[in-house]
Design a protein around this motif. Structure first.
Motif, mmCIF file in Angstrom:
data_model
loop_
_atom_site.group_PDB
_atom_site.id
_atom_site.type_symbol
_atom_site.label_atom_id
_atom_site.label_comp_id
_atom_site.label_asym_id
_atom_site.label_seq_id
_atom_site.Cartn_x
_atom_site.Cartn_y
_atom_site.Cartn_z
ATOM 1 N N ALA A 346 0.852 -1.199 0.000
ATOM 2 C CA ALA A 346 0.000 0.000 0.000
ATOM 3 C C ALA A 346 0.887 1.249 0.000
ATOM 4 O O ALA A 346 0.624 2.210 -0.740
ATOM 5 N N TYR A 347 1.924 1.231 0.821
ATOM 6 C CA TYR A 347 2.825 2.391 0.877
ATOM 7 C C TYR A 347 3.532 2.617 -0.458
ATOM 8 O O TYR A 347 3.673 3.760 -0.909
ATOM 9 N N THR A 348 3.983 1.536 -1.085
ATOM 10 C CA THR A 348 4.701 1.681 -2.358
ATOM 11 C C THR A 348 3.807 2.403 -3.365
ATOM 12 O O THR A 348 4.230 3.331 -4.061
ATOM 13 N N GLN A 349 2.561 1.974 -3.391
ATOM 14 C CA GLN A 349 1.593 2.590 -4.301
ATOM 15 C C GLN A 349 1.375 4.075 -3.943
ATOM 16 O O GLN A 349 1.355 4.944 -4.814
ATOM 17 N N MET A 350 1.225 4.353 -2.667
ATOM 18 C CA MET A 350 0.964 5.727 -2.227
ATOM 19 C C MET A 350 2.155 6.641 -2.517
ATOM 20 O O MET A 350 1.990 7.799 -2.910
ATOM 21 N N PHE A 351 3.366 6.124 -2.315
ATOM 22 C CA PHE A 351 4.559 6.957 -2.545
ATOM 23 C C PHE A 351 4.638 7.378 -4.018
ATOM 24 O O PHE A 351 4.984 8.518 -4.337
ATOM 25 N N ALA A 352 4.329 6.437 -4.920
ATOM 26 C CA ALA A 352 4.405 6.758 -6.349
ATOM 27 C C ALA A 352 3.375 7.838 -6.691
ATOM 28 O O ALA A 352 3.673 8.804 -7.415
ATOM 29 N N LEU A 353 2.161 7.689 -6.134
ATOM 30 C CA LEU A 353 1.108 8.680 -6.397
ATOM 31 C C LEU A 353 1.492 10.050 -5.828
ATOM 32 O O LEU A 353 1.291 11.085 -6.471
ATOM 33 N N ALA A 354 2.040 10.036 -4.610
ATOM 34 C CA ALA A 354 2.395 11.301 -3.958
ATOM 35 C C ALA A 354 3.504 12.007 -4.742
ATOM 36 O O ALA A 354 3.511 13.245 -4.857
ATOM 37 N N GLN A 355 4.427 11.223 -5.284
ATOM 38 C CA GLN A 355 5.509 11.825 -6.079
ATOM 39 C C GLN A 355 4.939 12.506 -7.312
ATOM 40 O O GLN A 355 5.299 13.646 -7.643
ATOM 41 N N GLN A 356 4.013 11.802 -7.962
ATOM 42 C CA GLN A 356 3.372 12.359 -9.158
ATOM 43 C C GLN A 356 2.606 13.643 -8.801
ATOM 44 O O GLN A 356 2.649 14.627 -9.535
ATOM 45 N N LEU A 357 1.959 13.606 -7.665
ATOM 46 C CA LEU A 357 1.192 14.761 -7.193
ATOM 47 C C LEU A 357 2.124 15.948 -6.933
ATOM 48 O O LEU A 357 1.872 17.068 -7.400
ATOM 49 N N ALA A 358 3.216 15.699 -6.202
ATOM 50 C CA ALA A 358 4.150 16.787 -5.870
ATOM 51 C C ALA A 358 4.767 17.358 -7.150
ATOM 52 O O ALA A 358 4.878 18.588 -7.303
ATOM 53 N N ASP A 359 5.143 16.486 -8.080
ATOM 54 C CA ASP A 359 5.731 16.966 -9.353
ATOM 55 C C ASP A 359 4.728 17.837 -10.097
ATOM 56 O O ASP A 359 5.082 18.889 -10.645
ATOM 57 N N GLY A 360 3.472 17.388 -10.121
ATOM 58 C CA GLY A 360 2.436 18.137 -10.827
ATOM 59 C C GLY A 360 2.198 19.505 -10.196
ATOM 60 O O GLY A 360 2.047 20.512 -10.898
ATOM 61 N N LEU A 361 2.164 19.561 -8.871
ATOM 62 C CA LEU A 361 1.965 20.845 -8.181
ATOM 63 C C LEU A 361 3.133 21.789 -8.492
ATOM 64 O O LEU A 361 2.936 22.969 -8.786
ATOM 65 N N ARG A 362 4.345 21.238 -8.421
ATOM 66 C CA ARG A 362 5.532 22.073 -8.696
ATOM 67 C C ARG A 362 5.486 22.627 -10.124
ATOM 68 O O ARG A 362 5.808 23.797 -10.347
ATOM 69 N N ALA A 363 5.077 21.785 -11.069
ATOM 70 C CA ALA A 363 5.029 22.232 -12.469
ATOM 71 C C ALA A 363 4.030 23.381 -12.611
ATOM 72 O O ALA A 363 4.305 24.385 -13.282
ATOM 73 N N SER A 364 2.884 23.271 -11.957
ATOM 74 C CA SER A 364 1.869 24.334 -12.032
ATOM 75 C C SER A 364 2.387 25.630 -11.428
ATOM 76 O O SER A 364 2.209 26.713 -11.989
ATOM 77 N N ILE A 365 2.992 25.488 -10.257
ATOM 78 C CA ILE A 365 3.502 26.669 -9.549
ATOM 79 C C ILE A 365 4.542 27.372 -10.420
ATOM 80 O O ILE A 365 4.531 28.606 -10.569
ATOM 81 N N ALA A 366 5.424 26.587 -11.046
ATOM 82 C CA ALA A 366 6.469 27.170 -11.904
ATOM 83 C C ALA A 366 5.825 27.831 -13.132
ATOM 84 O O ALA A 366 6.187 28.946 -13.519
ATOM 85 N N ARG A 367 4.841 27.146 -13.718
ATOM 86 C CA ARG A 367 4.179 27.674 -14.923
ATOM 87 C C ARG A 367 3.567 29.044 -14.661
ATOM 88 O O ARG A 367 3.593 29.925 -15.503
ATOM 89 N N HIS A 368 3.050 29.245 -13.454
ATOM 90 C CA HIS A 368 2.399 30.523 -13.149
ATOM 91 C C HIS A 368 3.343 31.488 -12.424
ATOM 92 O O HIS A 368 2.909 32.553 -11.972
ATOM 93 N N GLY A 369 4.606 31.090 -12.309
ATOM 94 C CA GLY A 369 5.633 31.997 -11.769
ATOM 95 C C GLY A 369 5.411 32.385 -10.318
ATOM 96 O O GLY A 369 5.782 33.481 -9.902
ATOM 97 N N LEU A 370 4.818 31.485 -9.533
ATOM 98 C CA LEU A 370 4.562 31.844 -8.125
ATOM 99 C C LEU A 370 5.727 31.413 -7.225
ATOM 100 O O LEU A 370 6.316 30.351 -7.427
#
Ligand SMILES: Cc1ncc(COP(=O)(O)O)c(C=O)c1O
Length: 452
Positions: A346-370
């Protein structure tokens, strides 16, 4: 730098007003239930803080399963709050539901151990590397009981906590550093004792302050989250805990690690995942799949001191434990949860999802220059309104902005995504799907586009 840098503030305020109106229009059933509830529930809700979300009135949940829930108006949500960790492995996980159903006809509480008690303790010992365990109904209680045991075992009256900490409704820890001065938290209601008399507070990640504070030799224990998670996330600096543990041990003080939130780091919590060796560990919230239940464990050496303290005390009330603690129902749920739900897979699955989530948030934040940052503790992700992650509670508090948080939270909620109130925490569970992630990331990106 301020929390509102890079934003068009009048646009933020206009957006918040639009979102509030939209929420009201889309939730007639929740609104009707809120009006009914106001007649007999104090503050109109079962717990007064249920009013502190971003919504104009409480969102009423109809049912919750896996990573989703449905509200009274029939709208479905992807849940990234997950009961602020209580449902970290998903709502109503099937093995826990089955265990509850089995126990439902076998009794709930007898003030005696059930068949599940010994196997549960064996499993906790294996996971957390601590041999002796006791139980409570909430992590708040477990922390409270732990402090009692440790004061009794050490004969020392004081405890040390980190500025900005939260360990549940444990009165002792509500002492903040205000301009460097330990100060009782002003928001506490009905507290008549001077908490600063027995609670010492220093900043996280400050080894010199920790060493100096422990110097008098009168502090029973340091009670800490290994990563602060309740003032936004504050990560320990590299090497911090190795050095801090040496200092704490040198002063004869005990270290209690509260893993209630950082259990997001792995099946044995952050301490196990990072090679820490605390004297004791506390865990609550998701331990029994979200049923009221908590546990605390300790080393062999500490267990002997605790037993000695109890045996040497006069007969009578210890002040530790409540009637329903370790009840049969909680034990059955905990056993199923530990054995079949909180697994490494369960943790292995959650870690992969959380990584994808964090990467996606970072990409959005960078795209909008915040100038915002994103921090992770295993399955737990947080975005904060500052360019670099904070290093202590004071710095973390400076990055909080309730008005901005609420505008973002409500925007997301109106698009079917729930995140934790009071700060910007997102949890994933094993049932979180790719579609849930995309729904969240798209809504977050649209929100930022609307704010800048
Ligand atoms: C680190 C930590 N410990 C303990 C608690 C208390 O948990 P409960 O409210 O379930 O007693 C919390 C609650 O948020 C917490 O964050």
């Amino acid at each position: 730098m301020g929390t509102r840098d890079g934003l068009n503030w009048p646009r933020v305020q206009a957006l918040a007003a639009r979102e509030r109106a939209d929420y009201v229009a889309r939730h007639p059933a929740s609104q009707a239930l809120a009006a009914q509830a106001a007649q007999h529930l104090l503050f109109g809700v079962p717990m007064h803080w249920m009013n502190d979300w971003s919504t104009p009135f409480a969102l009423t949940v109809n049912e919750a399963s896996g990573a989703h829930f449905t509200d009274a108006d029939g709208l479905q949500y992807a849940d990234f709050c997950l009961g602020d960790t209580g449902a970290m492995f998903g709502h109503a996980p099937a093995p826990v539901a089955a265990a509850i159903a089995r126990q439902a006809t076998r009794g709930y509480t007898a003030m005696l151990p059930s068949n599940d008690a010994a196997p549960v303790a064996t499993e906790l010992a294996r996971r957390f590397g601590l041999p002796y365990w006791q139980f409570a109904l909430s992590a708040s209680d477990a922390n409270r009981f732990m402090l009692r045991w440790l004061r009794a075992a050490t004969g020392r009256s004081k405890i040390l906590v980190f500025n900005g900490c939260y360990h549940g409704t444990v009165d002792d820890v509500f002492v903040d550093l205000v301009d460097g001065v330990p100060t009782q938290r002003a928001s506490l209601l009905g507290q008549v004792h001077d908490l600063t008399a027995h609670t010492v507070v220093v900043e996280f990640n400050d080894l010199d302050a920790l060493d100096a504070a422990l110097g008098a030799g009168d502090i029973a224990c340091v009670l800490a989250e290994p990563v602060m998670t309740n003032v936004g996330i504050v990560l320990p600096q590299p090497g911090y805990w190795r050095a801090a543990q040496e200092i704490i041990a040198r002063h004869g003080t005990l270290l209690v690690i509260d893993e209630t939130h950082t259990i997001s780091s792995g099946p044995g919590g952050y301490a196990q995942a990072h090679g820490m060796r605390p004297d004791a560990v506390v865990i609550g919230k998701p331990l029994a799949g979200g049923l009221p239940c908590a546990a605390y464990g300790m080393t062999e050496e500490l267990a002997r001191r605790v037993e000695h303290a109890k045996r040497s005390a006069p007969a009578g009330h210890s002040g530790i434990g409540t009637t329903l603690s370790a009840n049969m129902f909680a034990m059955a749920a905990m056993r199923a949860n530990l054995e079949q739900v909180m697994t490494q897979d369960a943790y292995t699955q959650m870690f992969a999802l959380a990584q994808q989530l964090a990467d996606g948030l970072r990409a959005s934040i960078a795209r909008h220059g915040l100038p915002w940052c994103v921090t992770q503790v295993g399955a737990r992700t947080e975005f904060q309104f500052g360019l670099v992650p904070p290093q202590n509670g004071s710095a973390a508090k400076m990055l909080m902005d309730e008005e901005l948080e609420q505008a973002i939270h409500l925007y997301l909620l109106n698009r079917g995504v729930l995140i934790t109130p009071f700060h910007n925490m997102l949890l994933v569970c094993p049932a979180t799907s790719e579609a849930d992630l995309q729904r969240l990331l798209q809504a977050f990106d649209d929100c930022l586009a609307a704010l800048v």
